[in-house]
Scaffold this motif. Structure first.
Motif, PDB file in Angstrom:
ATOM      1  N   ASN A   1       0.911  -1.277   0.023  1.00  0.00           N
ATOM      2  CA  ASN A   1       0.118   0.020   0.055  1.00  0.00           C
ATOM      3  C   ASN A   1       0.749   1.438   0.041  1.00  0.00           C
ATOM      4  O   ASN A   1       0.444   2.363  -0.717  1.00  0.00           O
ATOM      5  CB  ASN A   1      -0.743   0.033   1.161  1.00  0.00           C
ATOM      6  N   LEU A   2       1.713   1.395   0.704  1.00  0.00           N
ATOM      7  CA  LEU A   2       2.740   2.544   0.878  1.00  0.00           C
ATOM      8  C   LEU A   2       3.243   2.677  -0.496  1.00  0.00           C
ATOM      9  O   LEU A   2       3.600   3.821  -0.853  1.00  0.00           O
ATOM     10  CB  LEU A   2       3.832   2.449   1.678  1.00  0.00           C
ATOM     11  N   CYS A   3       3.638   1.609  -1.420  1.00  0.00           N
ATOM     12  CA  CYS A   3       4.191   1.845  -2.570  1.00  0.00           C
ATOM     13  C   CYS A   3       3.320   2.552  -3.556  1.00  0.00           C
ATOM     14  O   CYS A   3       3.515   3.474  -4.156  1.00  0.00           O
ATOM     15  CB  CYS A   3       4.481   0.476  -3.264  1.00  0.00           C
ATOM     16  N   HIS A   4       1.990   2.188  -3.638  1.00  0.00           N
ATOM     17  CA  HIS A   4       0.967   2.725  -4.440  1.00  0.00           C
ATOM     18  C   HIS A   4       0.637   4.167  -4.095  1.00  0.00           C
ATOM     19  O   HIS A   4       0.549   5.151  -4.894  1.00  0.00           O
ATOM     20  CB  HIS A   4      -0.196   1.990  -4.463  1.00  0.00           C
ATOM     21  N   GLU A   5       0.545   4.551  -2.866  1.00  0.00           N
ATOM     22  CA  GLU A   5       0.490   5.842  -2.366  1.00  0.00           C
ATOM     23  C   GLU A   5       1.368   6.764  -2.830  1.00  0.00           C
ATOM     24  O   GLU A   5       1.272   7.953  -3.144  1.00  0.00           O
ATOM     25  CB  GLU A   5      -0.181   5.762  -0.954  1.00  0.00           C
ATOM     26  N   ALA A   6       2.607   6.227  -2.387  1.00  0.00           N
ATOM     27  CA  ALA A   6       3.999   6.922  -2.630  1.00  0.00           C
ATOM     28  C   ALA A   6       3.882   7.411  -4.178  1.00  0.00           C
ATOM     29  O   ALA A   6       4.444   8.572  -4.304  1.00  0.00           O
ATOM     30  CB  ALA A   6       5.223   6.226  -2.135  1.00  0.00           C
ATOM     31  N   ILE A   7       3.811   6.471  -5.086  1.00  0.00           N
ATOM     32  CA  ILE A   7       3.794   6.944  -6.329  1.00  0.00           C
ATOM     33  C   ILE A   7       2.708   7.907  -6.988  1.00  0.00           C
ATOM     34  O   ILE A   7       3.131   8.871  -7.644  1.00  0.00           O
ATOM     35  CB  ILE A   7       3.685   5.663  -7.183  1.00  0.00           C
TER      36      ILE A   7
END
Length: 487
Positions: free
Chosen positions: A103-109
């Protein structure tokens, strides 16, 4: 050219795993090449705040709520304020997200594109297209990758899967495999004592998370049959997960506690110590994008028996492996075949370590990833990035078409971003556009009420001069790994 890079994922140390190892090794090698790299992940037990690892690698452990398998609860927007603060403090230029289920990956992008930063996504896994979980995951991936600069996959099978799941142009996806630090996975040395067992005992090692997708059910069905066919075979099983109780019940039913040793969860630095106690490594996974653990096993001098699924056939040459269908009968047959070869003295594994060392290099992986950064930053032209040799060849034409078709991705204008998200579906496209608009408004509010001038800039860790990492085998590693194994 050097870059300031943020690696973002829910999955990182102290949790062991392939994604975690990939992020750490890639980050340290990029630092060796002169880049600044930080890692953003969630807090683990006993690890919150900022930690420094070897080589000056800084890790931000953000205290977010974890819901399942170390994945944080998706909030879409609440991560933005702290993410923005970290990015500005560190002067980040490129955000590199890892793993489809992070989830952190998707939000960060999403937030990085709103802030006008270049983004890269690395996919480490394979997903289906029919079940509800895969459909939702694929739609989320489509949302994230609609506005990303480039995608990296760890195998050609993974690339095909990701292109289909996210409806991507194959030209925007590169294949850069995992690697191993071969020196950390040496075969048993003559000075090291043999494990306490009889000289004719054959030990089969299994190191895996005990989940359904890792083939634990296949393992549970195969072990009693293999033990009944070969009385001198014993198993070492390392790993934990919800299927561990099923393995214990199988041992109880078949009275195999004296032949199957359950080691439980082990740290990554203990993997080699377990590997060198065995002769054969068994990998019954049902889906796998790459399978770093089988490379580690081969480097330790073990013969590998694995299922022919996903990107596994791309990983090792045929003389190191025996493949099986992901079925009980075929897995038992393949394992028994490997046992027979070992008993007959027809397996020569003494050169596996040197061969793996020549095939895989993290320095080579870092160099190829750096080339992706050059491509998305405009350092390389489209023709150079996609491998055109002359302006008139097919690759040049494809690159020129690609550059025209993807010109909008280089634009951070809100209207251009909304156009890309709107094409994600009749209803999903509108929802995605709404998320982007809200994200942009939140960014404007943060810029007004928490201006950049109030955010302290951190001092950078002293950098190494680029190219002083001492690995001279990268060109040879690239040649060997790009070779087709004929599988």
């Amino acid at each position: 050219m050097t870059y300031r890079i943020a690696m973002v994922s829910d999955f990182f140390y102290p949790q062991p795993g392939g994604v975690e190892s990939h992020i750490y090794q890639l980050s340290t090698k990029l630092i060796d090449r002169g880049h600044k790299v930080i890692i953003i992940t969630h807090a683990y037990k006993g690890r919150t705040g900022v930690r420094y690892l070897t080589n000056g690698l800084k890790v931000y452990h953000v205290p977010f709520f974890v819901i399942y398998r170390e994945t944080t609860f998706p909030t879409v927007f609440s991560f933005f304020p702290i993410f923005r603060n970290i990015i500005i403090r560190e002067g980040i230029e490129i955000v590199h997200g890892h793993a489809s289920l992070s989830n952190l990956c998707h939000e960060a992008i999403l937030h990085a594109r709103t802030m006008g930063l270049r983004t890269v996504f690395t996919d480490h896994s394979l997903f289906g297209f029919a079940d509800a979980a895969s459909i939702l995951t694929n739609k989320l991936l489509k949302f994230t990758l609609s506005d990303v600069d480039h995608v990296i996959c760890v195998s050609h099978t993974c690339k095909e899967n990701t292109v289909l799941r996210a409806s991507l142009d194959p030209l925007m996806v590169s294949v850069i495999p995992n690697a191993v630090v071969a020196e950390n996975f040496r075969p048993r040395q003559p000075s090291e004592p043999l494990p306490p067992s009889s000289h004719d005992t054959i030990t089969i090692v299994v190191i895996s998370r005990l989940f359904y997708n890792k083939g634990t059910d296949l393992l549970i069905a195969a072990i009693p049959r293999i033990c009944s066919l070969h009385p001198n075979v014993r198993f070492l099983i390392a790993g934990s997960g919800p299927k561990a109780i099923d393995v214990e019940q199988m041992l109880e039913r078949n009275v195999l506690h004296d032949r199957v040793e359950m080691l439980g969860p082990i740290r990554h630095e203990e993997v080699r110590d377990v590997m060198i106690r065995g002769h054969i490594y068994l990998h019954p996974s049902l889906t796998e994008a790459f399978g770093t653990v089988i490379v580690e096993a081969a480097s330790c001098g073990l013969y590998v028996v694995c299922t022919r699924v996903g990107g596994i056939p791309e990983v090792l040459p045929p003389h190191m492996t025996t493949f099986a269908k992901p079925e009980e009968d075929d897995l038992v047959a393949a394992t028994c075949h490997a046992i027979s070869l070992l008993k007959a003295g027809k397996l020569s594994t003494h050169r596996f370590h040197e061969q793996v060392r020549d095939m895989y290099s993290w320095t080579d992986v870092a160099a190829r990833t750096e080339r992706v950064y050059d491509g998305i930053s405009g350092v390389l032209s489209a023709e150079a990035f996609y491998g055109a040799r002359t302006p008139g060849d097919a690759a040049a034409a494809a690159a020129a078409t690609w550059a025209r078709g993807r010109a909008g991705v280089t634009s951070f204008a809100l209207i251009d971003r909304l156009k890309r998200y709107y094409g994600c579906g009749i209803w999903a496209g509108k929802l995605f556009c709404l998320c982007v608009v809200v994200d942009y408004l939140l960014y404007v509010v943060l810029e007004i009420f928490a201006p950049r001038a109030r955010i302290d800039r951190v001092r950078d860790w002293p950098r190494k001069a680029p190219g002083l990492d001492g690995d001279h085998d990268a060109p040879r590693a690239r040649r060997l790994r790009n070779k087709s194994w004929g599988n």
